[in-house]
Every structure is written in C-alpha cells, then in structure tokens.
Design an enzyme around this catalytic site. Sequence first.
Site, PDB file in Angstrom:
ATOM      1  N   ASP A 111       0.808  -1.228   0.000  1.00  0.00           N
ATOM      2  CA  ASP A 111       0.000   0.000   0.000  1.00  0.00           C
ATOM      3  C   ASP A 111       0.839   1.276   0.000  1.00  0.00           C
ATOM      4  OD1 ASP A 111      -0.834  -0.854   3.438  1.00  0.00           O
ATOM      5  OD2 ASP A 111       0.867   0.310   2.701  1.00  0.00           O
ATOM      6  N   HIS A 126       7.205  -7.595  -0.881  1.00  0.00           N
ATOM      7  CA  HIS A 126       6.231  -8.148  -1.837  1.00  0.00           C
ATOM      8  C   HIS A 126       5.943  -7.172  -2.965  1.00  0.00           C
ATOM      9  CE1 HIS A 126       4.590 -11.149   1.382  1.00  0.00           C
ATOM     10  NE2 HIS A 126       5.692 -11.589   0.800  1.00  0.00           N
ATOM     11  N   CYS A 157       1.822  -1.654 -26.593  1.00  0.00           N
ATOM     12  CA  CYS A 157       2.284  -2.666 -27.551  1.00  0.00           C
ATOM     13  C   CYS A 157       1.286  -3.826 -27.642  1.00  0.00           C
ATOM     14  CB  CYS A 157       3.665  -3.211 -27.128  1.00  0.00           C
ATOM     15  SG  CYS A 157       3.592  -4.454 -25.825  1.00  0.00           S
ATOM     16  N   THR A 195       1.441  -8.708  11.663  1.00  0.00           N
ATOM     17  CA  THR A 195       1.600  -9.796  10.698  1.00  0.00           C
ATOM     18  C   THR A 195       1.265 -11.126  11.349  1.00  0.00           C
ATOM     19  OG1 THR A 195       3.077 -10.893   9.126  1.00  0.00           O
ATOM     20  CG2 THR A 195       4.097 -10.051  11.155  1.00  0.00           C
ATOM     21  N   ASN A 220       0.338  -7.076  18.166  1.00  0.00           N
ATOM     22  CA  ASN A 220      -0.768  -7.708  17.449  1.00  0.00           C
ATOM     23  C   ASN A 220      -1.873  -7.948  18.476  1.00  0.00           C
ATOM     24  OD1 ASN A 220      -2.439  -9.528  15.941  1.00  0.00           O
ATOM     25  ND2 ASN A 220      -0.673 -10.078  14.702  1.00  0.00           N
ATOM     26  N   GLU A 222      -3.922 -10.202  18.429  1.00  0.00           N
ATOM     27  CA  GLU A 222      -4.049 -11.672  18.570  1.00  0.00           C
ATOM     28  C   GLU A 222      -2.671 -12.327  18.596  1.00  0.00           C
ATOM     29  OE1 GLU A 222      -8.059 -11.066  18.174  1.00  0.00           O
ATOM     30  OE2 GLU A 222      -7.096 -13.008  18.568  1.00  0.00           O
ATOM     31  N   ALA A 240      -1.972  -1.632  16.514  1.00  0.00           N
ATOM     32  CA  ALA A 240      -0.710  -0.990  16.139  1.00  0.00           C
ATOM     33  C   ALA A 240      -0.639   0.480  16.548  1.00  0.00           C
ATOM     34  CB  ALA A 240      -0.509  -1.129  14.627  1.00  0.00           C
TER      35      ALA A 240
HETATM   36  N1  APR Z   1      -3.039  -3.639  14.711  1.00  0.00           N
HETATM   37  C1  APR Z   1      -2.094  -4.621  14.690  1.00  0.00           C
HETATM   38  N2  APR Z   1      -2.313  -5.846  14.142  1.00  0.00           N
HETATM   39  C2  APR Z   1      -3.535  -6.067  13.624  1.00  0.00           C
HETATM   40  C3  APR Z   1      -4.567  -5.100  13.612  1.00  0.00           C
HETATM   41  C4  APR Z   1      -4.270  -3.831  14.184  1.00  0.00           C
HETATM   42  N3  APR Z   1      -5.192  -2.854  14.234  1.00  0.00           N
HETATM   43  N4  APR Z   1      -5.665  -5.647  13.012  1.00  0.00           N
HETATM   44  C5  APR Z   1      -5.322  -6.908  12.663  1.00  0.00           C
HETATM   45  N5  APR Z   1      -4.051  -7.170  13.033  1.00  0.00           N
HETATM   46  C6  APR Z   1      -3.274  -8.410  12.852  1.00  0.00           C
HETATM   47  C7  APR Z   1      -4.078  -9.669  12.739  1.00  0.00           C
HETATM   48  O1  APR Z   1      -4.314 -10.228  14.032  1.00  0.00           O
HETATM   49  C8  APR Z   1      -3.147 -10.571  11.910  1.00  0.00           C
HETATM   50  O2  APR Z   1      -2.299 -11.340  12.755  1.00  0.00           O
HETATM   51  O3  APR Z   1      -2.582  -8.279  11.629  1.00  0.00           O
HETATM   52  C9  APR Z   1      -2.306  -9.580  11.110  1.00  0.00           C
HETATM   53  C10 APR Z   1      -2.616  -9.572   9.628  1.00  0.00           C
HETATM   54  O4  APR Z   1      -2.289 -10.838   9.118  1.00  0.00           O
HETATM   55  P1  APR Z   1      -2.513 -11.136   7.564  1.00  0.00           P
HETATM   56  O5  APR Z   1      -3.841 -10.634   7.135  1.00  0.00           O
HETATM   57  O6  APR Z   1      -2.167 -12.598   7.353  1.00  0.00           O
HETATM   58  O7  APR Z   1      -1.456 -10.202   6.830  1.00  0.00           O
HETATM   59  P2  APR Z   1       0.086 -10.474   6.604  1.00  0.00           P
HETATM   60  O8  APR Z   1       0.718 -11.158   7.773  1.00  0.00           O
HETATM   61  O9  APR Z   1       0.672  -9.195   6.178  1.00  0.00           O
HETATM   62  O10 APR Z   1       0.047 -11.485   5.343  1.00  0.00           O
HETATM   63  C11 APR Z   1       1.264 -11.786   4.726  1.00  0.00           C
HETATM   64  O11 APR Z   1       0.007 -12.851   2.937  1.00  0.00           O
HETATM   65  O12 APR Z   1      -1.705 -12.859   1.412  1.00  0.00           O
HETATM   66  C12 APR Z   1      -0.373 -12.607   1.572  1.00  0.00           C
HETATM   67  O13 APR Z   1       0.904 -11.170   0.246  1.00  0.00           O
HETATM   68  C13 APR Z   1      -0.043 -11.173   1.269  1.00  0.00           C
HETATM   69  O14 APR Z   1       1.650  -9.765   2.284  1.00  0.00           O
HETATM   70  C14 APR Z   1       0.563 -10.644   2.561  1.00  0.00           C
HETATM   71  C15 APR Z   1       1.034 -11.915   3.243  1.00  0.00           C
END
Ligand code: APR
Length: 259
Positions: A111, A126, A157, A195, A220, A222, A240
Amino acid sequence: MSDSPELRRAAEAIRKSRKLAAFTGAGISVESGIPPFRGSNGIWNRYDSSLLDIDRFLRSPARSWEAIKAMFTGFLATADRAPVAPNPAHRVLAKWEAEGRLAGVITQNIDGLHTTAGSRNVIEYHGHCRTMTCLDCGKTVPLTAESTAADVPRCSCGGLLKPDFIFFGEGIPPKAARDAEELAATCDCMVLVGTSGAVYPAAALPPAAKRRGATIVEINPEPTAYTERGVTDVFIARKAGEAMTALDRLVSADGKDGE
Ligand code: APR
C-alpha cells in the site's frame, strides 16, 4: 493506554537497541482502512486467493484483474476519493528513522503507506502497486484508477500489464530479498507489527533475526505463530496505532531521563 510491564520491557529493548528493524504486515494498515488478508474481516474470506497465483493471472487475466481492483482499489485515489492515509503506527516508524533510532522497515504490504508517512529505508518485500509492467515489452506504467479502467489493462504494444506486486508463485524481488536478509541478520531488535507470520519466505525473517540474537517485540491484538512458537520475546496484545504511540512516548521519555 496504561503502561503494561510488556510495554515497558519493549520500550527498554527499543531504547537500548543499536540497530533496530521493523517487520510489518497488513495489520499495521488496518487502522488506515485497509482490511487484513486473514482473520474475521480478512480479504481471503471474500476473494479466492488463487486469483493472485501468477499462473492463474496469465491464464485468465480478466478474472484476476476483477479481484485485484476490488481488493486494492481502497488505496487508489479516484476522482471522488482521496487515497488512504498513514496512521500513527506508520508515522512513529518514520519518526524513529528520522531520529536515527530505526535502521529500516521490511514490509509485506503493497500500500506504500510507510513511504507516504515519511519512512525512507522501506524494503518492499512483496513489491508495490505504484506501477505495472508489460509482460511483453517490459515497459512500466503508473498504476492508477485511469490506467486500470479496462477489464484487462494492456500496454500500448498490446502486451498484458501486470501490477508490480508479487503474485503467489513469483520470486521475491532480488534486491528486496538481499536487503531484508541483511537487515534481519544484523539488527539487535526487531519490532513485528500486524503480521500473522503465515506466508513464506517473508515469515522466516523474524526467526532469522532471533537466531542472530535479536530481541523480538511483537504488536498484534491476537497471538500468532511467532507468539506460539516462542520467537517473540515481548508480546504487546494491542492494536498498532495505540501500541506504537505508547512505545514512542516511553522511548522518548526514557531518552530524556537518561540525559
Ligand atoms: N493492529 C495490529 N495488528 C492487527 C490489527 C491492528 N489494528 N488488526 C489486525 N491485526 C493483525 C491480525 O491479528 C493478523 O495477525 O494483523 C495480522 C494480519 O495478518 P494477515 O492478514 O495474514 O497479513 P500479513 O501477515 O501481512 O500477510 C502476509 O500474505 O496474502 C499474503 O501477500 C499477502 O503480504 C501478505 C502476506
């Protein structure tokens, strides 16, 4: 937000760090209005992730492009909508870099919000969605609402245009892979923000840092694979924005006390 013992331990590790790295995922952008991929409001609950397999894209680009636009238009500016904006978590990382406290951010996100927030050393593991590349002639064009108006955007093209983010089944951009491995191997503290640790090879970077002796701080709401597997040293079960704001307050205050 009250200063939990975890928050204080994390602030201490960050303040003492001589080479601090950040590793971010979709969760850091949730408070900017971009849904994560997994979890209750996850994009993959609404779209078939195989539409972003590179082979699927090449076989049926129209279906893939339909999903790409639906998933990612949220951060494209259009005539009647401003692009999404960085939130306090992105801004704290940019502030720490400007203060010489943070060496760089390894992000899985496409993003561009770290760069918009002012971060300079951003390793886009990525790729990104600022441009598209023609699979025939290699020409690069800006990815905008206008340039992606057609069902299947094509180059002048006639070749197929592919966004410059990594599809499933594609390799990591070589320079990003090298820079990320170098930072993970040399940092002494890594802050993981938002993440799930679900996708490799990106997910291997925090354990690589841990093996080299880095302290791992995880933010996180969770627990994740990192928390459960003991990769994380300090787990802050908060969103975050609020966690990073509180950490910045403690880190900055600690600095003044120490002078
Ligand atoms: N603040 C912090 N963490 C958060 C929040 C928040 N407000 N809201 C959600 N989360 C956490 C969730 O609990 C989850 O563990 O962010 C994490 C998001 O996880 P994913 O959706 O799996 O994203 P990510 O880890 O970036 O995925 C990795 O997967 O699909 C591919 O290429 C895509 O880059 C991506 C990769």
